[in-house]
Design an enzyme around this catalytic site. Structure first.
Site, PDB file in Angstrom:
ATOM      1  N   LEU A  26       0.818  -1.208   0.000  1.00 13.77           N
ATOM      2  CA  LEU A  26       0.000   0.000   0.000  1.00 13.77           C
ATOM      3  C   LEU A  26       0.856   1.264   0.000  1.00 13.77           C
ATOM      4  O   LEU A  26       0.555   2.221  -0.720  1.00 13.77           O
ATOM      5  CB  LEU A  26      -0.921   0.004   1.217  1.00 13.77           C
ATOM      6  CG  LEU A  26      -2.127  -0.930   1.169  1.00 13.77           C
ATOM      7  CD1 LEU A  26      -2.748  -1.054   2.551  1.00 13.77           C
ATOM      8  CD2 LEU A  26      -3.166  -0.421   0.171  1.00 13.77           C
ATOM      9  N   ILE A  81      10.701   4.967  12.333  1.00 16.96           N
ATOM     10  CA  ILE A  81       9.747   5.999  12.742  1.00 16.96           C
ATOM     11  C   ILE A  81       9.030   5.656  14.042  1.00 16.96           C
ATOM     12  O   ILE A  81       8.245   6.449  14.537  1.00 16.96           O
ATOM     13  CB  ILE A  81       8.725   6.304  11.617  1.00 16.96           C
ATOM     14  CG1 ILE A  81       8.129   5.020  11.003  1.00 16.96           C
ATOM     15  CG2 ILE A  81       9.418   7.107  10.521  1.00 16.96           C
ATOM     16  CD1 ILE A  81       7.038   4.396  11.759  1.00 16.96           C
ATOM     17  N   TYR A 178      -2.501  -6.878  16.606  1.00 19.82           N
ATOM     18  CA  TYR A 178      -2.740  -6.021  15.442  1.00 19.82           C
ATOM     19  C   TYR A 178      -4.087  -5.305  15.558  1.00 19.82           C
ATOM     20  O   TYR A 178      -4.188  -4.099  15.299  1.00 19.82           O
ATOM     21  CB  TYR A 178      -2.690  -6.899  14.190  1.00 19.82           C
ATOM     22  CG  TYR A 178      -2.969  -6.195  12.892  1.00 19.82           C
ATOM     23  CD1 TYR A 178      -2.039  -5.327  12.335  1.00 19.82           C
ATOM     24  CD2 TYR A 178      -4.152  -6.447  12.189  1.00 19.82           C
ATOM     25  CE1 TYR A 178      -2.285  -4.704  11.113  1.00 19.82           C
ATOM     26  CE2 TYR A 178      -4.404  -5.835  10.982  1.00 19.82           C
ATOM     27  CZ  TYR A 178      -3.463  -4.960  10.444  1.00 19.82           C
ATOM     28  OH  TYR A 178      -3.714  -4.345   9.243  1.00 19.82           O
ATOM     29  N   LYS A 182      -4.566  -1.268  15.728  1.00 19.02           N
ATOM     30  CA  LYS A 182      -5.334  -0.579  14.696  1.00 19.02           C
ATOM     31  C   LYS A 182      -6.562   0.124  15.279  1.00 19.02           C
ATOM     32  O   LYS A 182      -6.978   1.173  14.767  1.00 19.02           O
ATOM     33  CB  LYS A 182      -5.752  -1.566  13.604  1.00 19.02           C
ATOM     34  CG  LYS A 182      -4.594  -2.048  12.728  1.00 19.02           C
ATOM     35  CD  LYS A 182      -3.901  -0.883  12.049  1.00 19.02           C
ATOM     36  CE  LYS A 182      -2.923  -1.332  10.983  1.00 19.02           C
ATOM     37  NZ  LYS A 182      -2.203  -0.179  10.362  1.00 19.02           N
TER      38      LYS A 182
END
Length: 313
Positions: A26, A81, A178, A182
């Site tokens: 993506l 990051i 996960y 999210k």
């Protein structure tokens, strides 16, 4: 070098865009799509394996070369990051290379799937770190810059696009770490949209479904590529289907849109409406446990059934 906008409308012409996790999947599709719409792109990627181990500068640089070959302008950033220094250096890379920052697309992530009884602390921490902390830190450092700009009278038309998932919206069996990360990104998006509005910053999130390294095992059958029926065949699971919405959200064309979550898959875009009060009853005094249970059951009988968790039987 001016970006080649022949393939698009140029709605991001002149903008500087950071995309994290842009070496593959993506992120790569987003970076290329922004460049095609006239943006200058900072391509961030550590080049890790699917489980987050190892590093390589190859994927980020490969995407930069693809963008440049198409007439666009891009630079690679290989920092982590999910560390404060890595996130700060990412924002500096945009400012030092291009002199400004207009859009941040938080996309980086990896998977370490396990059922809860087999999910160890290390796998939990690693996934929450890259997804949730890896959204927070770039957002924080970008916001500090945009706040400074606003205080100097240069209120930006800045945008942040966060990446959640259907797992964050509804849950996903075998993906407790996960799904939690999210879901946390959705909460972060709402808070950031409210806090940063005064500085000219809009914050939205997408929950994409597409065929990438992260999904090809989980959804191997459902996301199999279509048979080649010749020109015009629509691959509903191609990552590139998600990018147009992400590009629009990162442009000035989406002015006024903030604090929203969009689910997108193939040619479908859905505005997700999130938690809203449903049936309610106020007794005006304290319930007993038995009374609370009776009220809860009565309210549930009038409530909308929840969406099923992905993978639940």
């Amino acid at each position: 070098m001016k970006a080649n906008t022949a393939a698009g409308s140029g709605i991001c012409a002149g903008r500087v865009v950071i995309v994290t996790g842009a070496g593959r999947g993506l992120g790569r599709a987003h970076a290329r799509a922004y460049a095609a719409e006239g943006a200058r792109v900072v391509v961030n990627d550590l080049g890790v394996r699917l489980d987050g181990t190892g590093t390589s500068g190859g994927p980020a640089q490969d995407v930069v070369e693809e963008i440049r070959a198409a007439g666009g302008d891009a630079v690679a950033h290989r920092g982590d990051i999910a560390t404060s220094e890595g996130a700060a250096s990412l924002v500096r890379a945009a400012l030092e290379t291009y002199g400004r920052l207009d859009t941040l697309v938080n996309n980086a992530g990896f998977l370490r799937d396990r059922m809860l009884v087999n999910l160890d602390e290390q796998a939990w921490d690693a996934v929450v770190r890259v997804h949730l902390k890896g959204h927070f830190l770039p957002l924080k450092h970008a916001a500090v810059h945009w706040r400074a700009e606003a205080k100097q009278g240069r209120t930006p038309h800045a945008c942040v696009v966060n990446t959640s998932s259907g797992a964050g919206l509804f849950g996903s069996v075998g993906q407790g770490n996960y799904s939690a990360a999210k879901a946390g990104i959705l909460g972060l998006t709402l808070v950031a949209a409210a806090e940063l509005a005064a500085y000219g910053v809009r914050v939205n999130a997408v929950a994409p479904a597409a065929r990438t390294r992260m999904t090809e095992q989980t959804f191997a059958d459902a996301m199999a590529p279509p048979q080649d029926d010749g020109p015009g065949t629509f691959d509903a699971m191609a990552p590139e289907n998600v990018s147009p919405l992400v590009v629009w959200l990162g442009s000035e064309s989406s002015a006024g849109v903030t604090g929203r979550v969009f689910e997108t898959e193939g040619g479908r875009i859905t505005v997700m409406e999130g938690w809203r009060p449903g049936p309610s009853l106020d007794k005006g005094s304290r319930h007993s446990a038995a009374e609370a249970g009776a009220v809860a059951l009565e309210l549930l009988s009038r409530a909308t059934a929840p969406q099923p968790v992905y993978g639940a039987r």
